[in-house]
Design a protein around this motif. Structure first.
Motif, PDB file in Angstrom:
ATOM      1  N   VAL A 107      -6.702  31.311 -20.532  1.00 25.89           N
ATOM      2  CA  VAL A 107      -6.582  31.518 -19.088  1.00 25.89           C
ATOM      3  C   VAL A 107      -7.605  30.633 -18.400  1.00 25.89           C
ATOM      4  O   VAL A 107      -8.787  30.632 -18.763  1.00 25.89           O
ATOM      5  CB  VAL A 107      -6.815  32.991 -18.692  1.00 25.89           C
ATOM      6  N   SER A 108      -7.139  29.877 -17.424  1.00 23.29           N
ATOM      7  CA  SER A 108      -8.010  29.049 -16.600  1.00 23.29           C
ATOM      8  C   SER A 108      -8.201  29.759 -15.265  1.00 23.29           C
ATOM      9  O   SER A 108      -7.224  30.090 -14.597  1.00 23.29           O
ATOM     10  CB  SER A 108      -7.398  27.664 -16.399  1.00 23.29           C
ATOM     11  N   VAL A 109      -9.445  30.026 -14.895  1.00 24.80           N
ATOM     12  CA  VAL A 109      -9.756  30.818 -13.697  1.00 24.80           C
ATOM     13  C   VAL A 109     -10.145  29.885 -12.551  1.00 24.80           C
ATOM     14  O   VAL A 109     -11.031  29.037 -12.699  1.00 24.80           O
ATOM     15  CB  VAL A 109     -10.895  31.814 -13.992  1.00 24.80           C
ATOM     16  N   HIS A 110      -9.490  30.089 -11.429  1.00 24.20           N
ATOM     17  CA  HIS A 110      -9.725  29.265 -10.239  1.00 24.20           C
ATOM     18  C   HIS A 110      -9.721  30.129  -8.986  1.00 24.20           C
ATOM     19  O   HIS A 110      -9.411  31.320  -9.033  1.00 24.20           O
ATOM     20  CB  HIS A 110      -8.632  28.186 -10.109  1.00 24.20           C
ATOM     21  N   ALA A 111     -10.048  29.486  -7.867  1.00 23.87           N
ATOM     22  CA  ALA A 111      -9.880  30.071  -6.536  1.00 23.87           C
ATOM     23  C   ALA A 111      -9.336  28.964  -5.648  1.00 23.87           C
ATOM     24  O   ALA A 111      -9.711  27.801  -5.797  1.00 23.87           O
ATOM     25  CB  ALA A 111     -11.201  30.608  -5.999  1.00 23.87           C
TER      26      ALA A 111
END
Length: 326
Positions: A206-210
């Protein structure tokens, strides 16, 4: 008769010599001098054995189950007379395999967590602007990411959420790899991020971004890989499992954080893209999550709250757990 009385005859002394009279007792004395010390020694030895036995009875030795150096409190009550002795006591039962498995359901699994961007990227613009091959095109190595209007950066947000999620996953038995841990001056590039997961042979990523969308937009969305077969990219094997992971993440994030799905992109919080190198070059099931829009006041307020970030991390960990154990 008044005549003279003859005294009885006196038996002659067999040992008239005084020395000889003493000599007649010498054998007995010699015998006594040998026998009496032996008897005394025997009696003393018997007393020592009897006293030792009484000491053992009154003060039993420490149980051999205590390791050397363990403290035994003299105030502890004595063991009951009935029941098994210390030597006969049954050992404590080991946790059952099923109990251990329920506490650490991800034992043997490897997870990749990819905290988007890097706080140092702003100081290395020439490095992150370098073009890299993502299969169907070329793209910048990385970007600086976005931030809230108050200056809370996407890079700081993503690393914090990933650290929290990592702890939960490790507690569940998973091996967790990160693409970066705040330990690099910049990057890594998007192609290296994919390669780190591939080389770790992770079971999921999982790649976490905003997001940094217009302020009118709000909510989160999950990005899944499209089918891309071009150059070094081939997502054929990961499209379907990534979609399943994406749906699980969408559902757990909705219920876990209370954040609504995106009002400005995707459908029901899901989006499929073919222009992201971190997805195109991945050989393992992988999705991105844009946890909210940092330019939106409501989303920014939630993402700036550590308690909300903990719920976000919990949702990410729960989705991965459901995916890997389902």
């Amino acid at each position: 008769m008044t005549g003279r009385t003859t005294p009885p005859p006196v038996e002659p002394d067999p040992y008239p010599d005084p020395e000889r009279r003493t000599a007649r007792w010498r054998p007995a004395v010699k015998l006594a001098s040998v026998v009496l010390p032996v008897c005394l020694i025997g009696w003393l030895g018997w007393q020592a054995v009897a006293n030792s036995a009484r000491d053992v009875t009154a003060h039993p030795s420490v149980s051999p189950h205590y390791a050397e150096g363990d403290r035994v409190d003299a105030s502890d009550p004595p063991a009951p007379e009935s029941g098994p002795s210390a030597d006969e006591a049954a050992p404590s039962p080991s946790p059952s395999p099923s109990a251990s498995a329920s506490n650490r359901p991800l034992s043997g699994k490897t997870v990749l967590l990819d905290p988007g961007h890097n706080a140092g990227n702003v100081k290395h613009t020439s490095d992150i602007n370098r073009q890299v091959n993502i299969g169907n095109s070329r793209k910048e190595c990385d970007t600086t990411g976005t931030s809230t209007n108050a200056g809370y950066s996407e890079a700081d947000f993503t690393l914090d959420v990933v650290h929290r999620a990592r702890q939960i996953l490790q507690d569940r038995g998973a091996t967790v790899a990160l693409t970066q841990d705040g330990d690099r001056p910049w990057g890594p590039c998007i192609d290296e991020r994919a390669r780190i997961g591939n080389e770790a042979k992770a079971d999921a990523a999982v790649s976490v971004h905003a997001d940094g969308a217009p302020a009118s937009g709000s909510g989160f969305h999950v990005i899944m890989p499209a089918k891309v077969v071009s150059g070094p990219a081939d997502t054929s094997a990961i499209v379907d499992p990534s979609h399943r992971l994406g749906v699980l993440l969408r559902d757990t994030f909705t219920s876990g954080t209370g954040e609504p799905t995106s009002s400005y992109i995707g459908q029901q919080g899901l989006d499929t893209r073919s222009d992201l190198g971190g997805l195109n070059l991945s050989k393992i099931p992988k999705v991105f999550i844009e946890c909210g829009n940092m330019r939106n006041t409501g989303d920014a307020g939630r993402m700036s709250d550590p308690e909300w970030r903990q719920r976000a991390a919990q949702a990410v960990a729960d989705a991965l757990t459901s995916y890997l154990t389902g």
